[in-house]
Design a protein around this motif. Structure first.
Motif, PDB file in Angstrom:
ATOM      1  N   THR A  90       1.153  -0.921   0.363  1.00 37.13           N
ATOM      2  CA  THR A  90       0.335  -0.027   0.057  1.00 37.13           C
ATOM      3  C   THR A  90       0.899   1.193  -0.243  1.00 37.13           C
ATOM      4  OG1 THR A  90      -1.668  -1.325   1.609  1.00 37.13           O
ATOM      5  CG2 THR A  90      -2.261   1.038   0.960  1.00 37.13           C
ATOM      6  N   THR A  91       1.892   1.038   0.487  1.00 40.22           N
ATOM      7  CA  THR A  91       2.779   2.659   1.449  1.00 40.22           C
ATOM      8  C   THR A  91       2.954   2.771  -0.931  1.00 40.22           C
ATOM      9  OG1 THR A  91       3.299   1.484   2.424  1.00 40.22           O
ATOM     10  CG2 THR A  91       4.861   3.307   1.694  1.00 40.22           C
ATOM     11  N   SER A  92       3.573   1.477  -1.107  1.00 39.33           N
ATOM     12  CA  SER A  92       4.092   2.017  -2.652  1.00 39.33           C
ATOM     13  C   SER A  92       3.485   2.555  -3.681  1.00 39.33           C
ATOM     14  CB  SER A  92       4.459   0.532  -3.268  1.00 39.33           C
ATOM     15  OG  SER A  92       5.820  -0.268  -2.493  1.00 39.33           O
ATOM     16  N   ARG A  93       1.755   2.126  -3.879  1.00 40.36           N
ATOM     17  CA  ARG A  93       0.779   2.371  -4.228  1.00 40.36           C
ATOM     18  C   ARG A  93       0.896   3.728  -4.032  1.00 40.36           C
ATOM     19  NH1 ARG A  93      -4.881   2.473  -4.078  1.00 40.36           N
ATOM     20  NH2 ARG A  93      -5.072   2.291  -2.411  1.00 40.36           N
ATOM     21  N   LEU A  94       0.335   4.307  -2.649  1.00 41.68           N
ATOM     22  CA  LEU A  94       0.508   5.467  -2.629  1.00 41.68           C
ATOM     23  C   LEU A  94       1.767   6.683  -3.022  1.00 41.68           C
ATOM     24  CD1 LEU A  94       0.576   6.632   1.712  1.00 41.68           C
ATOM     25  CD2 LEU A  94       1.675   7.638   0.202  1.00 41.68           C
ATOM     26  N   GLN A  95       2.875   6.015  -3.279  1.00 43.66           N
ATOM     27  CA  GLN A  95       4.172   6.985  -3.326  1.00 43.66           C
ATOM     28  C   GLN A  95       3.900   6.752  -4.799  1.00 43.66           C
ATOM     29  OE1 GLN A  95       5.222   7.845  -1.280  1.00 43.66           O
ATOM     30  NE2 GLN A  95       5.921   7.401   0.471  1.00 43.66           N
ATOM     31  N   ARG A  96       3.485   5.898  -5.628  1.00 46.23           N
ATOM     32  CA  ARG A  96       2.803   5.724  -6.884  1.00 46.23           C
ATOM     33  C   ARG A  96       2.607   6.684  -7.730  1.00 46.23           C
ATOM     34  NH1 ARG A  96       2.623   0.533  -8.009  1.00 46.23           N
ATOM     35  NH2 ARG A  96       0.561   0.986  -8.701  1.00 46.23           N
ATOM     36  N   MET A  97       1.127   7.111  -6.589  1.00 48.17           N
ATOM     37  CA  MET A  97       0.174   8.116  -7.432  1.00 48.17           C
ATOM     38  C   MET A  97       0.452   9.102  -6.946  1.00 48.17           C
ATOM     39  SD  MET A  97      -3.243   5.478  -5.229  1.00 48.17           S
ATOM     40  CE  MET A  97      -4.489   7.224  -5.365  1.00 48.17           C
ATOM     41  N   LYS A  98       1.293   9.841  -5.542  1.00 44.49           N
ATOM     42  CA  LYS A  98       1.546  10.887  -5.143  1.00 44.49           C
ATOM     43  C   LYS A  98       2.147  11.807  -6.094  1.00 44.49           C
ATOM     44  CE  LYS A  98       4.093  12.240  -1.109  1.00 44.49           C
ATOM     45  NZ  LYS A  98       4.308  12.487   0.569  1.00 44.49           N
ATOM     46  N   THR A  99       3.542  11.035  -6.509  1.00 45.20           N
ATOM     47  CA  THR A  99       4.392  10.779  -6.635  1.00 45.20           C
ATOM     48  C   THR A  99       4.719  10.830  -8.198  1.00 45.20           C
ATOM     49  OG1 THR A  99       6.131  11.898  -4.873  1.00 45.20           O
ATOM     50  CG2 THR A  99       6.908  11.626  -6.757  1.00 45.20           C
ATOM     51  N   GLY A 100       5.033   9.377  -8.481  1.00 38.99           N
ATOM     52  CA  GLY A 100       5.304   8.861  -9.555  1.00 38.99           C
ATOM     53  C   GLY A 100       4.028   8.833 -10.432  1.00 38.99           C
ATOM     54  N   ASP A 101       3.125   9.402 -10.671  1.00 36.97           N
ATOM     55  CA  ASP A 101       2.289   9.289 -12.142  1.00 36.97           C
ATOM     56  C   ASP A 101       3.002  11.147 -12.101  1.00 36.97           C
ATOM     57  OD1 ASP A 101       0.943   6.453 -11.670  1.00 36.97           O
ATOM     58  OD2 ASP A 101      -0.711   7.098 -10.695  1.00 36.97           O
ATOM     59  N   MET A 102       3.040  11.908 -11.947  1.00 36.66           N
ATOM     60  CA  MET A 102       3.030  13.180 -12.515  1.00 36.66           C
ATOM     61  C   MET A 102       5.020  12.892 -12.663  1.00 36.66           C
ATOM     62  SD  MET A 102       1.014  15.488 -12.264  1.00 36.66           S
ATOM     63  CE  MET A 102       1.622  16.530 -12.665  1.00 36.66           C
ATOM     64  N   ILE A 103       5.361  11.719 -12.531  1.00 38.20           N
ATOM     65  CA  ILE A 103       6.748  11.845 -13.153  1.00 38.20           C
ATOM     66  C   ILE A 103       6.485  10.931 -14.421  1.00 38.20           C
ATOM     67  CG2 ILE A 103       8.872  10.910 -12.991  1.00 38.20           C
ATOM     68  CD1 ILE A 103       9.000  12.189 -10.374  1.00 38.20           C
ATOM     69  N   ALA A 104       5.704   9.771 -13.937  1.00 38.93           N
ATOM     70  CA  ALA A 104       5.441   9.130 -15.646  1.00 38.93           C
ATOM     71  C   ALA A 104       5.344   9.545 -16.883  1.00 38.93           C
ATOM     72  CB  ALA A 104       4.840   8.010 -14.957  1.00 38.93           C
ATOM     73  N   VAL A 105       3.606  10.617 -16.346  1.00 39.47           N
ATOM     74  CA  VAL A 105       3.513  11.389 -17.324  1.00 39.47           C
ATOM     75  C   VAL A 105       4.158  12.159 -18.027  1.00 39.47           C
ATOM     76  CG1 VAL A 105       2.247  13.132 -16.021  1.00 39.47           C
ATOM     77  CG2 VAL A 105       1.073  12.136 -18.220  1.00 39.47           C
ATOM     78  N   SER A 106       4.921  12.544 -17.058  1.00 41.00           N
ATOM     79  CA  SER A 106       6.461  14.341 -18.102  1.00 41.00           C
ATOM     80  C   SER A 106       6.348  12.924 -19.073  1.00 41.00           C
ATOM     81  CB  SER A 106       7.166  14.293 -16.683  1.00 41.00           C
ATOM     82  OG  SER A 106       7.021  14.774 -15.740  1.00 41.00           O
ATOM     83  N   VAL A 107       7.244  11.415 -19.327  1.00 36.25           N
ATOM     84  CA  VAL A 107       8.203  10.773 -19.726  1.00 36.25           C
ATOM     85  C   VAL A 107       6.789  10.776 -20.698  1.00 36.25           C
ATOM     86  CG1 VAL A 107       9.594   9.117 -20.552  1.00 36.25           C
ATOM     87  CG2 VAL A 107       9.008  10.214 -18.243  1.00 36.25           C
ATOM     88  N   GLU A 108       6.082  10.611 -20.442  1.00 36.28           N
ATOM     89  CA  GLU A 108       4.877  10.050 -20.979  1.00 36.28           C
ATOM     90  C   GLU A 108       3.905  10.995 -21.989  1.00 36.28           C
ATOM     91  OE1 GLU A 108       1.209   8.042 -19.687  1.00 36.28           O
ATOM     92  OE2 GLU A 108       0.245   7.468 -21.642  1.00 36.28           O
ATOM     93  N   ALA A 109       4.524  11.817 -21.702  1.00 36.45           N
ATOM     94  CA  ALA A 109       3.836  13.405 -22.454  1.00 36.45           C
ATOM     95  C   ALA A 109       5.279  13.393 -23.765  1.00 36.45           C
ATOM     96  CB  ALA A 109       3.549  14.885 -21.836  1.00 36.45           C
ATOM     97  N   GLY A 110       6.409  13.399 -23.823  1.00 36.81           N
ATOM     98  CA  GLY A 110       7.672  13.675 -24.512  1.00 36.81           C
ATOM     99  C   GLY A 110       6.527  12.399 -26.266  1.00 36.81           C
ATOM    100  N   ALA A 111       6.326  10.901 -24.862  1.00 42.29           N
ATOM    101  CA  ALA A 111       6.209  10.077 -26.267  1.00 42.29           C
ATOM    102  C   ALA A 111       5.294  10.601 -27.106  1.00 42.29           C
ATOM    103  CB  ALA A 111       6.070   9.047 -25.509  1.00 42.29           C
ATOM    104  N   LEU A 112       3.486  11.003 -26.448  1.00 44.43           N
ATOM    105  CA  LEU A 112       3.244  11.085 -27.255  1.00 44.43           C
ATOM    106  C   LEU A 112       2.862  12.592 -27.878  1.00 44.43           C
ATOM    107  CD1 LEU A 112      -0.256  11.396 -24.425  1.00 44.43           C
ATOM    108  CD2 LEU A 112      -0.277   9.732 -26.712  1.00 44.43           C
ATOM    109  N   LEU A 113       3.863  13.720 -27.814  1.00 38.35           N
ATOM    110  CA  LEU A 113       3.938  14.218 -28.406  1.00 38.35           C
ATOM    111  C   LEU A 113       4.837  13.557 -29.586  1.00 38.35           C
ATOM    112  CD1 LEU A 113       5.222  17.383 -26.221  1.00 38.35           C
ATOM    113  CD2 LEU A 113       3.284  17.361 -27.619  1.00 38.35           C
ATOM    114  N   GLY A 114       5.778  12.754 -29.580  1.00 41.16           N
ATOM    115  CA  GLY A 114       6.989  12.491 -30.495  1.00 41.16           C
ATOM    116  C   GLY A 114       5.659  11.287 -31.578  1.00 41.16           C
TER     117      GLY A 114
END
Ligand code: IPE
Ligand code: IPE
Ligand code: MG
Ligand code: MG
Ligand code: MG
Length: 294
Positions: free
Chosen positions: A172-196
């Motif tokens: 649950t702690t891993s899930r918490l951290q992934r949601m709280k911080t990880g998802d915004m980091i992941a979407v940053s990388v994903e945005a580069g891929a989507l734009l490209g």
């Protein structure tokens, strides 16, 4: 170019874009615009925009487009910090080496500055200047709303509040951290891929990389909350234990958390093999995330 120089250059560029986006006026409500600027500009590593730029560079995304997506993400990230620091949340008075927005202005203005940054970010993404293809803009908007919303960052912040009074296990702690911080980091990388226009397969690899560095990032944030230097970090520390939060450090201990972060770094970097030398910046970011002092 070394990572430090590349990060500083990207930071300056994204700050120029954000500054131009936030309204200026001499109307009475200009206090809101000033507080938005205060919240986003002046300090901050701009790691998320750098990830958009670096992932975008793999697919030759024009820099101005990646900068606009990076600016939108940084606006949302900065809003999340303004609200995170409020007395009702973490009650922090130092951020990015300066008084937090609610200290510099007032609580109500800080709440509004956050609301305004969040809302305007979506206007930036939906603008044709971000990408000429409406489908790409729509996918970007959906991805960012998902990462920042109830199933992502905000949901993670709710779990984080519950973690003050409930002892979560490692899953649950891993899930918490992934949601709280990880998802915004992941979407940053994903945005580069989507734009490209990356393929589904390339996007999946980048998402897996981002997922690993995102979790490593929050593990290191938790380590720095315990071990970091407040002046160097530029933010209030020793908040987690005082609040009784379940973090990776409280669950795994300092050494355990550090080796978990290192495992994630290694796995993230290995995933980039297929991109060869072009992914050098993304490899350097993974190293930076686990060795950073601020
Ligand atoms: C801090 O993020 C908040 C977390 C998500 C842990 P950063 O460490 O990226 O903060 P800035 O943007 O550099 O100030
Ligand atoms: C906040 O996490 C993450 C956000 C979504 C804002 P923390 O509360 O650990 O962030 P810091 O340590 O205050 O930067
Ligand atoms: Mg918090
Ligand atoms: Mg906090
Ligand atoms: Mg923290």
């Amino acid at each position: 170019m070394d990572l430090k120089t590349a990060l500083a250059q990207a930071a300056a560029e994204v700050e120029r874009v954000v500054d131009a986006l936030i309204p200026t006026s001499d109307l009475p409500e200009a206090r809101l615009f000033a507080s938005m600027r205060y919240a986003v500009l002046g300090g901050g590593k701009r790691l998320r925009p750098f990830l958009v730029l670096s992932a975008g560079a793999l697919f030759d995304v024009p820099r101005e487009r990646a900068l606009r997506a990076g600016a939108a993400i940084e606006m949302i990230h900065s809003y999340s910090l303004v609200h995170d620091d409020l007395p009702a949340m973490d009650d922090s008075d130092l951020r990015r080496g300066r008084p937090t927005t609610h200290i510099q202005y007032d609580e109500a203005t800080a709440i509004l500055a956050g609301d305004a940054l969040l809302t305007q970010a979506f206007e930036v993404l939906a603008d044709p200047a971000t990408h000429p293809d409406p489908e790409v803009r729509c996918r970007l908007t959906t991805a960012l709303a998902r990462a920042a919303g109830p199933l992502g960052m905000v949901g993670g912040q709710q779990l984080d509040l519950i973690a003050e009074t409930t002892r979560f296990d490692l899953d649950t702690t891993s899930r918490l951290q992934r949601m709280k911080t990880g998802d915004m980091i992941a979407v940053s990388v994903e945005a580069g891929a989507l734009l490209g226009g990356a393929s589904d397969e390339e996007t999946a690899v980048l998402r897996a990389y981002a997922h690993d560095i995102g979790l490593a990032f929050q593990i290191v944030d938790d380590l720095l909350d315990v071990e970091g230097d407040e002046a160097e970090m530029g933010k209030s520390l020793r908040r987690d234990e005082a609040a009784g939060k379940a973090t990776f450090v409280s669950l795994l201990g300092i050494e355990g958390a550090r080796s978990r972060a290192e495992e994630l770094r290694k796995r993230a970097v290995d995933r980039l093999d297929r991109f060869g030398d072009r992914a050098e910046a993304l490899r350097a970011v993974a190293d930076f995330i686990v060795t950073r002092r601020n």
